[in-house]
Write an enzyme that holds these catalytic residues in place. Sequence first.
Site, mmCIF file in Angstrom:
data_model
loop_
_atom_site.group_PDB
_atom_site.id
_atom_site.type_symbol
_atom_site.label_atom_id
_atom_site.label_comp_id
_atom_site.label_asym_id
_atom_site.label_seq_id
_atom_site.Cartn_x
_atom_site.Cartn_y
_atom_site.Cartn_z
ATOM 1 N N SER A 188 -7.481 3.474 9.405
ATOM 2 C CA SER A 188 -8.254 3.418 8.160
ATOM 3 C C SER A 188 -7.514 2.550 7.131
ATOM 4 O O SER A 188 -8.088 1.628 6.536
ATOM 5 C CB SER A 188 -8.439 4.852 7.647
ATOM 6 O OG SER A 188 -8.817 4.883 6.309
ATOM 7 N N ARG A 213 -14.782 12.207 7.584
ATOM 8 C CA ARG A 213 -13.543 12.928 7.917
ATOM 9 C C ARG A 213 -13.182 13.915 6.811
ATOM 10 O O ARG A 213 -12.688 15.015 7.070
ATOM 11 C CB ARG A 213 -12.405 11.929 8.138
ATOM 12 C CG ARG A 213 -12.549 11.164 9.442
ATOM 13 C CD ARG A 213 -11.596 9.969 9.505
ATOM 14 N NE ARG A 213 -10.233 10.349 9.262
ATOM 15 C CZ ARG A 213 -9.346 9.596 8.592
ATOM 16 N NH1 ARG A 213 -9.672 8.426 8.103
ATOM 17 N NH2 ARG A 213 -8.119 10.030 8.417
ATOM 18 N N HIS A 257 0.854 -1.192 0.000
ATOM 19 C CA HIS A 257 0.000 0.000 0.000
ATOM 20 C C HIS A 257 0.885 1.235 0.000
ATOM 21 O O HIS A 257 1.871 1.298 0.727
ATOM 22 C CB HIS A 257 -0.887 0.008 1.256
ATOM 23 C CG HIS A 257 -1.734 1.244 1.356
ATOM 24 N ND1 HIS A 257 -2.935 1.369 0.702
ATOM 25 C CD2 HIS A 257 -1.525 2.418 1.993
ATOM 26 C CE1 HIS A 257 -3.440 2.561 0.949
ATOM 27 N NE2 HIS A 257 -2.606 3.227 1.728
HETATM 28 N N1 URA Z 1 -6.009 6.731 2.917
HETATM 29 C C1 URA Z 1 -6.899 5.981 3.616
HETATM 30 O O1 URA Z 1 -7.266 4.895 3.210
HETATM 31 N N2 URA Z 1 -7.350 6.470 4.787
HETATM 32 C C2 URA Z 1 -6.973 7.656 5.303
HETATM 33 O O2 URA Z 1 -7.411 8.016 6.378
HETATM 34 C C3 URA Z 1 -6.048 8.438 4.557
HETATM 35 C C4 URA Z 1 -5.578 7.949 3.360
#
Ligand code: URA
Length: 436
Positions: free
Chosen positions: A185, A170, A84
Site C-alpha cells: 500500500s 481493510r 515517507h
Molecule cells: N499507511 C498506508 O498508506 N497503508 C497502510 O496499509 C498502512 C499505513
Amino acid sequence: MAYTAIELIETKRDRSVLSPDAIEWLIGAYTDGSVPDYQMSAMAMAILLNGMNSDELTAWTEAMLHSGEVMDFSEIAAAKVDKHSTGGVGDKISIPLVPVVAACGVYVPMISGRGLGHTGGTLDKLESIPGFTTGLTPDEFRKVLTEHGLVLAGQSETMVPADRKLYALRDVTGTVPSIPLIASSIMSKKLAEGLDGLLLDVKTGSGAFMKDLVHARALAHTMVGIGASHEVDTVAFITSMSQPLGNEVGNANEIKESIDVLRGEGPADVSELTMVFGETMLELAGVDGGRERLDDAIRSGAALQKFIDVTEAHGGDASVIEDPSLLVRAPHEAVIAAPADGYVTRCDAFIIGVSATWLGAGRERKKDIPDPGVGITLKAKIGDEVAKGDPLAIVRYGDQTKWETQSDTLSSAWTVSERPVSAPELIIERVDVTTI
Ligand code: URA
C-alpha cells in the site's frame, strides 16, 4: 487467462501461490468493481493469515501501482527523492525536511496523508496555514514542483485507485496489520510519484503502528525490497516513537515547531532527525555536500525561503511563517502538573496522541475536520528532572467538556520516578539494500 475471485481466494486460503497474472487480474477487477468488496475482504484476510512470497508481493505492488496514473517527471533533470513516515505523534519531520532538501537542489514531489487514528498527518498540519490548499490537480502538482523544486499535496483521485478502495476496506475488516498489505500500500503510492530515491521512516514504540522492533524491522526490510525490485534506491530508518517527537503536538503547534527548525532554533530531536534524513536524501540524489550543505541552507535562510515559496504556491498566507504568533490558537489553556519531585521515566506517545485527537486535533469520525488550534506543548520528556507542580504539558483546547473527559487520561501519559533514566535512542537502525 480468465480467473474467478473464488478460485484465487481458495488458492491463498490453502497457502498456495498466486501467479503474477492472477494478481494483475484480481487488482484490475477489484478496481473496476467487477470483484466486490466481500470477495476482496476475504482475500485480504487470507493474505493477512498466510502472507505473500516475494514474487507475489512484487506482482501485487506492481498491479496496485498501475491501477491508476503513474507520474513521470523525466523532463526534470535533477534527482527526485521523497520521504515517507509510517506515522507517529508530533512527527512533523516532513515539514522542515522537504524545504531544506529542496534548498540543496533535490526535487521533492511529496504526496502526504491525513491523520490516521491517534497519529497526525502532514496535510492536516499544512492546512493550519490559512489558505494552504493540499488538493492539487496533476497539472498543478507538476507546476509547483517544476517552479519551486518541492510540492506537498494529497493523493489525487487518479493515483493508485486500487489502494484507495482496498485501504478503506481493510480499515473496516480487521486486515490493516498485514506487513505485505501495508508495504504494498505504501510503496505503490510512493512508486507512483516517479522517484529516483526514497527515504522511509519506520516508527516503533507506543505511538507507532508497529509497536515492537521485530515488526518494524520486517516492514522496513519488505519496503526496501520492494523499492529495490522497482529500481528505486530506498533507505529505511527505524526510529523511536515511544515518546512524541519534539515538544509540540497538534496542527498549528507543529507548524510553529517546524518553522523553529527551519530557523535553526528547533528542539534537538526534530532538528537531528531532519538533518540525518536530509543527508540521506542528498546521498540518494547523488548530491554532494551532505550535512554542511543542509546546515548552510538553514543558516542562510534558503530553507525557510523555500517553505515561504511553497506555501504561497499552494495559496497559503506566508505571513504566519514570518510571524508564527499569527497561527491560530484554541481559546482555553490548561496545565498538566508533575505529581511529585523526580525524573520523567515515561511520556507515552500513544496516550498523548489519543488525547490530542479527542480534544479535536484529529478525527473521531472520518467526516470530522480537525481544529488547527488544538495542541499540547510538552514541557517535560523522558530523562528530565521535575519538581512537584512543575508543568509537564500545556494544553490548548476549545471544548470544555472534551477537556474534562481527557484531563485524567492525558495526565496518565507521564510517569515521574525517583531514579533517572536516559531518553530513548532516537535512531534505532538504518536498513538499505545491503542489509536486507
Ligand atoms: N499507511 C498506508 O498508506 N497503508 C497502510 O496499509 C498502512 C499505513
